[in-house]
Write an enzyme that holds these catalytic residues in place. Sequence first.
Site, short mmCIF file in Angstrom:
data_model
loop_
_atom_site.label_atom_id
_atom_site.label_comp_id
_atom_site.label_asym_id
_atom_site.label_seq_id
_atom_site.Cartn_x
_atom_site.Cartn_y
_atom_site.Cartn_z
N CYS A 276 39.03 -3.15 10.79
CA CYS A 276 38.41 -1.97 11.58
C CYS A 276 39.27 -1.92 12.81
CB CYS A 276 37.17 -2.32 11.58
SG CYS A 276 36.18 -2.58 9.96
N HIS A 429 32.23 -3.03 19.45
CA HIS A 429 32.34 -2.54 18.11
C HIS A 429 30.98 -1.79 17.58
CE1 HIS A 429 34.20 -2.83 14.14
NE2 HIS A 429 33.14 -3.81 13.73
N HIS A 467 31.16 4.81 11.39
CA HIS A 467 32.18 3.54 11.39
C HIS A 467 33.53 4.27 10.62
CE1 HIS A 467 34.72 0.27 11.38
NE2 HIS A 467 33.62 -0.75 11.20
#
Length: 627
Positions: A276, A429, A467
């Site tokens: 990620c 994040h 995401h």
Amino acid sequence: MSRLPVIVGFGGYNAAGRSSFHHGFRRTILESLNSQARQETLAGLAVMMKLVEVRDGRHCDADGNPLSLAEIENRHATAILDGTLVRRIELRHLDVDAAHWQKNLSISNAQFTTLRKQLPEPLPANWIIEELEDGQVLVTLQDSCDIKVDSYRALPVKSAGQLPSGFEPGELYNSRFHPRGLQLSVVAATDALRSTGIPWTRILEEVQPDEVAVFAGSIMSQLDENGFGGMMQSRLKGGRVTAKQCPLGLNTMPADFINAYVLGSVGTTGSVTGACATFLYNLQKGIDLIVSGQARVVLVGNAEAPLTQECIDGYGAMGALATEEGLRKVGGSDEVDFRRASRPFGDNCGFTLSESAQFVVLMDDELALALGADIHGAATDVFINADGYKKSISAPGPGNYLTLAKAAAAAAQLVGIDGVRQHSFVHAHGSSTPANRITESELLDRVAAVFGIENWPITAVKAFVGHSLASASADQVIAALGSFRYGVVPGIKTIDKVADDVHQRHLSLSTRDREIAGLEVCFINSKGFGGNNATGVILAPSVVERMLRKRHGEAAFAAWQARRETTRANAQAYDEQALHGQFDILYNFGNDLIDDQQLQISEEQIQVPGFNQPLVFKKDARFSDMV
């Protein structure tokens, strides 16, 4: 003297719309915009979503009647809001209430008729075959047989961050057989390049052929029917693999497509994968090449299109995704609001997958001034650290403490410790998992305490766009540039309040947008599976301009400002065109090919056909003391 990597263009597409000129960012702070800006943002989305047509430069309804911005808002605001950001997964991706699968079924003592050519090879020993007319046979089973039967069932995960309803990137150019991730790569890279206001051919005139670099990719590869997904499923479906599915499925293909069909580049290329945190890994490569002088212009970005049943099944099996039942429990109601599925730092139950492609154009400061490029900020550092020994590959560890602390220390050397304490903010994040809200908030809180930061503004763009895996930290960078431009830090508006277990003694989290003047630094924080931790430092354009004045002097700075006016006018012309649905995609297939027999090679340089400057061999003194 190190060269400064400045951001001269940015663009792409995600659930908030088109990123260039901050349009996607404006969708996330729509409630905080004035009437004019709000209506312009809605009108641009209305055109993208095919709710409004543009004829002769005017917005019109389907019958050709002119529409004002106010009329567009009155008629279509609800559809625009409902068709953007995180929401229930649309049928163009899959039917989450009736997702296809194959159910195992055992049959015995049965007879059936089929065509002889459809019989399996070799024939099972317990099948008795009797010939019939017209090429048919009667099959009698002497024993049992296992077969698979088409069936359908609901998916537990029903929400995702999706491109605006009605907008299809593949419709913008000749995208036949291109996986969706590659379609996104082409249109997003075009948006970023067009946003610079400088033709690519003009940029190439000022650099050598190998002073261009591209870093791009996808962590999940291309998993739809036109990529690895179709290749892996073909035998089970009784189909045939095509010649395109394997090569187009590669996770490096976004960079390859951009080099081959968008830029025509012969420079450095690559794709670094870090779960990620992938965009920041690639950004670090771009920064390093510019600072060292190996490249003068770098296109950095990622594309991810993971909204397939297989990806949802995979992340869902890990317990990582927000399910319908989990959202029901979090909300305390039988009615689920899928638009609030992504809930960073609030009561949450998992993250929300999304599709996105984002790119930034970096130049060294000298080239940017010479070309009159507009400067939206600077990317000075990306710090990357692993977690050491781990018990669980997906669990967080100490590496992110190292990356964030190093980033804060590095920024303090550029803007001073007071700049970090009083004029910085963090794009967290913020994955929306229960574990992340605790571990990342503790990390942020502890680092804030060490550097004497009080009420550190924290935001998380995943609340709006979900995401997007490889593109996740790119979504954060693009949003940070919006905050620099508008002086607004978006609130985490998908939660009612910050969860009780979130550490926030030194942090400031809000569910509402906040106007904060004088923002100078944004820390982009990313945590990836496997211990892929990264934190980037992005400087505001106001800071960059101070640095440019000091390095290049007032005369050079003033000359750049004068040249910048033309650049801004060109960029604005593209923006107006794109707002009217004319995206002018850069896709050059099979044209301007380089004949390698025409390369002119000498001991000092290579002249590449089609490039203004020769590739001059660099003098290498790195090991001069050893030879």
